[in-house]
Design a protein around this motif. Structure first.
Motif, PDB file in Angstrom:
ATOM      1  N   PHE B 188      55.881  59.732  28.096  1.00 40.77           N
ATOM      2  CA  PHE B 188      56.128  58.406  28.679  1.00 40.77           C
ATOM      3  C   PHE B 188      55.755  58.402  30.154  1.00 40.77           C
ATOM      4  CE2 PHE B 188      57.802  54.484  29.866  1.00 40.77           C
ATOM      5  CZ  PHE B 188      58.644  54.650  30.941  1.00 40.77           C
ATOM      6  N   ILE B 189      56.187  59.433  30.869  1.00 35.29           N
ATOM      7  CA  ILE B 189      55.856  59.511  32.300  1.00 35.29           C
ATOM      8  C   ILE B 189      54.350  59.646  32.479  1.00 35.29           C
ATOM      9  CG2 ILE B 189      56.174  60.812  34.425  1.00 35.29           C
ATOM     10  CD1 ILE B 189      58.749  59.725  33.832  1.00 35.29           C
ATOM     11  N   ALA B 190      53.709  60.442  31.602  1.00 38.43           N
ATOM     12  CA  ALA B 190      52.253  60.602  31.703  1.00 38.43           C
ATOM     13  C   ALA B 190      51.565  59.245  31.559  1.00 38.43           C
ATOM     14  CB  ALA B 190      51.753  61.576  30.637  1.00 38.43           C
ATOM     15  N   VAL B 191      51.982  58.506  30.543  1.00 33.53           N
ATOM     16  CA  VAL B 191      51.403  57.177  30.312  1.00 33.53           C
ATOM     17  C   VAL B 191      51.707  56.255  31.489  1.00 33.53           C
ATOM     18  CG1 VAL B 191      51.703  55.093  28.931  1.00 33.53           C
ATOM     19  CG2 VAL B 191      51.347  57.289  27.807  1.00 33.53           C
ATOM     20  N   ALA B 192      52.935  56.373  32.017  1.00 28.80           N
ATOM     21  CA  ALA B 192      53.317  55.521  33.149  1.00 28.80           C
ATOM     22  C   ALA B 192      52.450  55.817  34.362  1.00 28.80           C
ATOM     23  CB  ALA B 192      54.788  55.729  33.486  1.00 28.80           C
ATOM     24  N   ILE B 193      52.164  57.094  34.606  1.00 28.82           N
ATOM     25  CA  ILE B 193      51.316  57.456  35.740  1.00 28.82           C
ATOM     26  C   ILE B 193      49.928  56.838  35.579  1.00 28.82           C
ATOM     27  CG2 ILE B 193      50.130  59.357  36.904  1.00 28.82           C
ATOM     28  CD1 ILE B 193      52.529  61.105  36.379  1.00 28.82           C
ATOM     29  N   LEU B 194      49.348  57.008  34.388  1.00 29.05           N
ATOM     30  CA  LEU B 194      48.012  56.438  34.165  1.00 29.05           C
ATOM     31  C   LEU B 194      48.035  54.924  34.304  1.00 29.05           C
ATOM     32  CD1 LEU B 194      46.639  58.587  31.224  1.00 29.05           C
ATOM     33  CD2 LEU B 194      45.886  58.578  33.602  1.00 29.05           C
ATOM     34  N   GLY B 195      49.079  54.305  33.762  1.00 31.55           N
ATOM     35  CA  GLY B 195      49.190  52.851  33.866  1.00 31.55           C
ATOM     36  C   GLY B 195      49.316  52.396  35.307  1.00 31.55           C
ATOM     37  N   ALA B 196      49.993  53.208  36.132  1.00 34.46           N
ATOM     38  CA  ALA B 196      50.162  52.842  37.533  1.00 34.46           C
ATOM     39  C   ALA B 196      48.853  53.004  38.299  1.00 34.46           C
ATOM     40  CB  ALA B 196      51.248  53.704  38.172  1.00 34.46           C
ATOM     41  N   LEU B 197      48.087  54.033  37.951  1.00 34.01           N
ATOM     42  CA  LEU B 197      46.882  54.329  38.713  1.00 34.01           C
ATOM     43  C   LEU B 197      45.706  53.426  38.341  1.00 34.01           C
ATOM     44  CD1 LEU B 197      46.908  58.234  38.706  1.00 34.01           C
ATOM     45  CD2 LEU B 197      47.747  56.681  40.455  1.00 34.01           C
ATOM     46  N   ILE B 198      45.535  53.163  37.042  1.00 35.56           N
ATOM     47  CA  ILE B 198      44.359  52.409  36.600  1.00 35.56           C
ATOM     48  C   ILE B 198      44.728  50.934  36.515  1.00 35.56           C
ATOM     49  CG2 ILE B 198      42.502  52.281  34.914  1.00 35.56           C
ATOM     50  CD1 ILE B 198      43.346  55.034  33.919  1.00 35.56           C
ATOM     51  N   SER B 199      44.612  50.254  37.634  1.00 37.70           N
ATOM     52  CA  SER B 199      44.931  48.826  37.661  1.00 37.70           C
ATOM     53  C   SER B 199      43.658  48.024  37.813  1.00 37.70           C
ATOM     54  CB  SER B 199      45.837  48.506  38.841  1.00 37.70           C
ATOM     55  OG  SER B 199      47.042  49.181  38.735  1.00 37.70           O
ATOM     56  N   PRO B 200      43.347  47.148  36.877  1.00 36.47           N
ATOM     57  CA  PRO B 200      42.108  46.372  36.977  1.00 36.47           C
ATOM     58  C   PRO B 200      41.945  45.645  38.295  1.00 36.47           C
ATOM     59  CG  PRO B 200      43.058  46.106  34.810  1.00 36.47           C
ATOM     60  CD  PRO B 200      44.046  46.895  35.605  1.00 36.47           C
ATOM     61  N   TYR B 201      43.028  45.190  38.904  1.00 39.72           N
ATOM     62  CA  TYR B 201      42.853  44.393  40.120  1.00 39.72           C
ATOM     63  C   TYR B 201      42.161  45.200  41.204  1.00 39.72           C
ATOM     64  CZ  TYR B 201      46.908  46.349  42.726  1.00 39.72           C
ATOM     65  OH  TYR B 201      47.789  47.160  43.393  1.00 39.72           O
ATOM     66  N   LEU B 202      42.275  46.505  41.148  1.00 37.53           N
ATOM     67  CA  LEU B 202      41.607  47.284  42.168  1.00 37.53           C
ATOM     68  C   LEU B 202      40.096  47.256  41.981  1.00 37.53           C
ATOM     69  CD1 LEU B 202      40.592  50.602  42.346  1.00 37.53           C
ATOM     70  CD2 LEU B 202      42.864  50.950  41.552  1.00 37.53           C
ATOM     71  N   PHE B 203      39.592  47.121  40.754  1.00 28.49           N
ATOM     72  CA  PHE B 203      38.149  47.008  40.532  1.00 28.49           C
ATOM     73  C   PHE B 203      37.632  45.636  40.966  1.00 28.49           C
ATOM     74  CE2 PHE B 203      38.844  50.842  38.621  1.00 28.49           C
ATOM     75  CZ  PHE B 203      39.583  50.775  37.457  1.00 28.49           C
ATOM     76  N   TRP B 204      38.371  44.573  40.626  1.00 22.97           N
ATOM     77  CA  TRP B 204      37.924  43.242  41.057  1.00 22.97           C
ATOM     78  C   TRP B 204      37.887  43.199  42.576  1.00 22.97           C
ATOM     79  CZ3 TRP B 204      36.868  43.549  36.516  1.00 22.97           C
ATOM     80  CH2 TRP B 204      37.740  43.435  35.427  1.00 22.97           C
ATOM     81  N   PHE B 205      38.904  43.801  43.198  1.00 25.06           N
ATOM     82  CA  PHE B 205      38.977  43.772  44.648  1.00 25.06           C
ATOM     83  C   PHE B 205      37.806  44.532  45.271  1.00 25.06           C
ATOM     84  CE2 PHE B 205      40.964  43.395  48.701  1.00 25.06           C
ATOM     85  CZ  PHE B 205      40.612  44.535  49.382  1.00 25.06           C
ATOM     86  N   TYR B 206      37.562  45.731  44.800  1.00 25.43           N
ATOM     87  CA  TYR B 206      36.499  46.562  45.361  1.00 25.43           C
ATOM     88  C   TYR B 206      35.138  45.888  45.195  1.00 25.43           C
ATOM     89  CZ  TYR B 206      33.789  50.801  46.345  1.00 25.43           C
ATOM     90  OH  TYR B 206      32.920  51.714  46.879  1.00 25.43           O
ATOM     91  N   SER B 207      34.919  45.300  44.018  1.00 27.16           N
ATOM     92  CA  SER B 207      33.650  44.641  43.743  1.00 27.16           C
ATOM     93  C   SER B 207      33.443  43.446  44.686  1.00 27.16           C
ATOM     94  CB  SER B 207      33.644  44.183  42.284  1.00 27.16           C
ATOM     95  OG  SER B 207      32.397  43.680  41.925  1.00 27.16           O
ATOM     96  N   ALA B 208      34.494  42.641  44.846  1.00 24.25           N
ATOM     97  CA  ALA B 208      34.389  41.509  45.764  1.00 24.25           C
ATOM     98  C   ALA B 208      34.223  42.008  47.192  1.00 24.25           C
ATOM     99  CB  ALA B 208      35.624  40.618  45.650  1.00 24.25           C
ATOM    100  N   GLY B 209      34.910  43.098  47.508  1.00 21.09           N
ATOM    101  CA  GLY B 209      34.830  43.662  48.848  1.00 21.09           C
ATOM    102  C   GLY B 209      33.417  44.111  49.201  1.00 21.09           C
ATOM    103  N   ALA B 210      32.717  44.656  48.215  1.00 24.70           N
ATOM    104  CA  ALA B 210      31.340  45.073  48.459  1.00 24.70           C
ATOM    105  C   ALA B 210      30.478  43.873  48.837  1.00 24.70           C
ATOM    106  CB  ALA B 210      30.781  45.765  47.216  1.00 24.70           C
ATOM    107  N   VAL B 211      30.740  42.732  48.209  1.00 29.92           N
ATOM    108  CA  VAL B 211      30.001  41.517  48.561  1.00 29.92           C
ATOM    109  C   VAL B 211      30.448  41.004  49.927  1.00 29.92           C
ATOM    110  CG1 VAL B 211      29.522  39.127  47.917  1.00 29.92           C
ATOM    111  CG2 VAL B 211      29.637  40.895  46.157  1.00 29.92           C
ATOM    112  N   GLU B 212      31.751  41.050  50.191  1.00 27.31           N
ATOM    113  CA  GLU B 212      32.246  40.608  51.502  1.00 27.31           C
ATOM    114  C   GLU B 212      31.642  41.451  52.625  1.00 27.31           C
ATOM    115  OE1 GLU B 212      34.912  38.277  52.366  1.00 27.31           O
ATOM    116  OE2 GLU B 212      36.330  38.286  50.705  1.00 27.31           O
TER     117      GLU B 212
END
Lengths: 124, 410, 114
Positions: B188-212
């Motif tokens: 459960f903790i292993a899954v929780a760690i992965l769930g905490a780390l892999i957040s889609p919003y960080l990809f949308w943000f980074y992608s938009a940031g590259a354009v900004e």
């Protein structure tokens, strides 16, 4: 103008692509594409449509009805789809570039209205 | 690795994304809990999560740099309007909950320092985030948060000072089980760690940031480096949290229940109240970065999908609809904390929801990163595609397993 | 003679039948050619796997397999504009039997080899 003989995929290359005005500013997406059906002749792409009214028609279920009602009540075009004649399309690439000024179209109606409200908040 | 001054500045985007998207309230909570209960035995999970994020961040950046379109714009264009509506709705719901958790994190940090309950800090925290977004530009936020993020290195310093046994650390990096009883809880903790780390919003943000940041095709190599260095930064800090927690709490049999305890960990490790304040500062900065990112990500998702004018670099009056999206999101997000919802519980819940949505969020990568029109010769190779497919599969596992595990082992 | 209209975004995904009423698949793509700055429809592409094709241009599984270089197999028909009857836009009809229709070949756009 699109070069003579160029092949264009209407769904893959035009539909849902971002629209840009004559100086490259975003003005929505190609939400709809109107074909003029003619007897004995190939259908002709006549208009690009954009806006909530067009989108509402694409949504199934109650969401579409709600969006259509909202567009009629508050939309810039009061329930009429906003159509752009295909002759105003300059180029089709990653974006669809138009020979129009976004400021003069309903696409930016709400951007302007909200912009005036936003301008009153300090820091904007 | 030698970095030119210009590249150093560009790395700031990676570090910001890392501090805000990778290292946030969820990451701190899960790694602290992991260390306290399982020592170093989840370090390999951290490594796996980092690897996944580095790959996906690199893809998000490459896509934006080469095509000039951020990922979310292309998602609407390539995958259609109906897909956009479904994913946008989900992102707004989950995003608001994540944002509420991060505001909770800021409020908790302030509670630690002042003793005043976090409920009173919810509104000021939300206001601070809003004011920074409203008055700042992307570049200022990027560099500001990256600089502030350096304070989180306190965890790394503390971890080193505690002299963890290198052998034990190395063993933790090898995938394995929890050993003995409590297998469900370990996973459960292993899954929780992965769930905490892999957040889609960080990809949308980074992608938009590259354009900004006006990246172009010439940035492809830089992007690779920024992804590694940026995410590497966050992962090293997260590892620091885990190690400190393992060395301070595990021997004493202390189970981590709240952030005051984690603060205690740093206090012990760094000998004195300095550690306590450093922890509060680290938590506050990480959550501030995350709140900025999460609110911007929501605005990006809506504006880019609907073809609005967008950009944090623009004054709000020039991107009115875009600015009002993050304003509205913040207004809603402060409510849970105001009502006294437990920040830790909300964090865990929003992480579970993020995990459930993961396969659908990552699937577009498979389509977009192979699209010749957008990427030309910079399309994914076989390895990158295999990684994406692997992540989608992992996402399915996480999605299916998260809720039952939470009930069984949480 | 009044010109009638059809909307591409509403045709997308509709089931297309042949002259004998047999199901050909779902409309996936409409190809057009430019003449004098105008676009004229040349072909309608109907795919066996349907709307999922919008997501991937082909069905998901074959596409994933293709990405991993495990082989390809695409299914569907190409309908020239003159053989498509759009008088009922919710039920597009091909005016010929399916045997007359060319199949979608592997190397025809939008099914470009990756």
């Amino acid at each position: 103008m699109i070069e003579e003989g160029r092949r264009v995929d209407l769904v893959g290359e035009v539909l849902d692509q971002q629209l840009r005005d004559f100086i490259g500013r975003p003005m929505g997406n190609v939400d709809g594409l109107v074909l003029e059906l003619r007897e004995g002749e190939p259908p002709r792409v006549s208009h690009v449509e954009t806006g909530g009214v067009t989108l509402a028609r694409r949504l199934r279920g109650p969401l579409g009805g709600w969006l259509a009602a909202a567009a009629r009540r508050w939309g810039a075009t009061r329930g009429e789809p906003f159509r752009i004649p295909w002759s105003r399309v300059k180029e089709v690439g990653l974006n669809v570039d138009l020979d129009l000024d976004a400021d003069a179209t309903p696409a930016w109606y709400w951007e302007h209205r909200l912009g005036r409200i936003v301008a009153r908040i300090p820091g904007s | 690795m030698k970095l030119t001054p210009k590249q150093l500045v560009e790395v700031a985007l990676g570090v910001l994304t890392s501090v805000g998207g990778y290292l946030d309230v969820g990451a701190v909570a899960t790694t602290a809990q992991s260390g306290a209960e399982f020592g170093f035995r989840h370090l390999w999970v951290l490594g796996l999560g980092t690897l996944v994020v580095v790959f996906l961040v690199e893809m998000a950046g490459r896509f934006a740099a080469v095509s000039g379109h951020p990922l979310r714009t292309a998602m609407r264009e390539r995958l259609g309007f109906n897909f956009f509506v479904a994913t946008c709705t989900a992102e707004m719901v989950v995003g608001t909950l994540v944002l509420a958790s991060e505001i909770g994190g800021i409020a908790l940090a302030l509670q630690l320092v002042t003793g005043i309950a976090y409920r009173w800090w919810a509104l000021p925290a939300g206001l601070l985030v809003w004011a920074l977004l409203w008055n700042g530009t992307f570049g200022v936020l990027e560099k500001g948060v990256a600089l502030l993020g350096l304070v989180t290195l306190a965890f790394v310093v503390a971890a080193v000072k505690l002299h963890p046994a290198p052998g034990a650390v190395a063993r933790g990096l090898i995938p394995g089980g929890g050993g003995g009883g409590g297998a469900a809880h370990y996973w459960f903790i292993a899954v929780a760690i992965l769930g905490a780390l892999i957040s889609p919003y960080l990809f949308w943000f980074y992608s938009a940031g590259a354009v900004e940041d006006h990246w172009d095709e010439g940035h492809v190599a830089t992007n690779r480096m920024v992804a590694v260095v940026g995410m590497g930064f966050g992962s090293v800090v997260a590892a620091g949290v885990l190690i400190v927690s393992a060395m301070v709490f595990l021997p004493r049999g202390i189970v981590v229940d709240d952030y005051a305890q984690v603060a205690l960990g740093l206090t012990t490790a760094l000998e004195g109240s300095r550690g306590f304040y450093l922890f509060a500062a680290s938590l506050g900065v990480a959550c501030l970065g995350a709140a900025l990112e999460a609110s911007l990500a929501m605005a990006y998702v809506v504006a880019q999908g609907l073809g609005w004018v967008w950009g944090e670099s623009l004054r709000p009056r020039r991107a009115a609809r875009f600015s009002l999206v993050y304003t509205g999101a913040l207004l809603v997000a402060v409510v849970p904390m105001l009502l006294g919802v437990d920040p830790l519980a909300l964090t865990v819940f929003s992480m579970a929801l993020t995990a459930v949505m993961l396969p659908i969020a990552i699937f577009p990568f498979l389509v977009l990163m192979n699209d010749e029109r957008y990427l030309g010769r910079h399309r994914n190779g076989r390895l990158s595609n295999a990684v994406v497919i692997g992540v989608i599969a992992l996402g399915f596992v996480l999605a299916v397993v998260t809720i039952p595990l939470q009930l069984a082992g949480g | 003679m009044s010109a009638r209209e059809a909307h591409v975004e509403l045709l997308l995904g509709r089931v297309v039948h042949d002259a004998a009423g047999r199901r050909l698949g779902r409309l996936e793509e409409i190809r057009a050619v430019a003449h004098g700055g105008e676009l004229f429809v040349s072909q309608y592409l109907v795919g066996r796997y349907g709307i999922a094709a919008r997501l991937t241009t082909e069905s998901l599984l074959p596409r994933v397999a293709h990405l991993l270089r495990l082989g390809t197999r695409r299914d569907g028909y190409v309908i020239p504009w003159s053989w498509m009857d759009l008088s009922d836009p919710e039920h597009p009809r091909c005016t010929r039997p399916m045997e007359d229709l060319p199949g979608i070949a592997d190397d025809q756009p939008p099914y470009r080899p990756l």
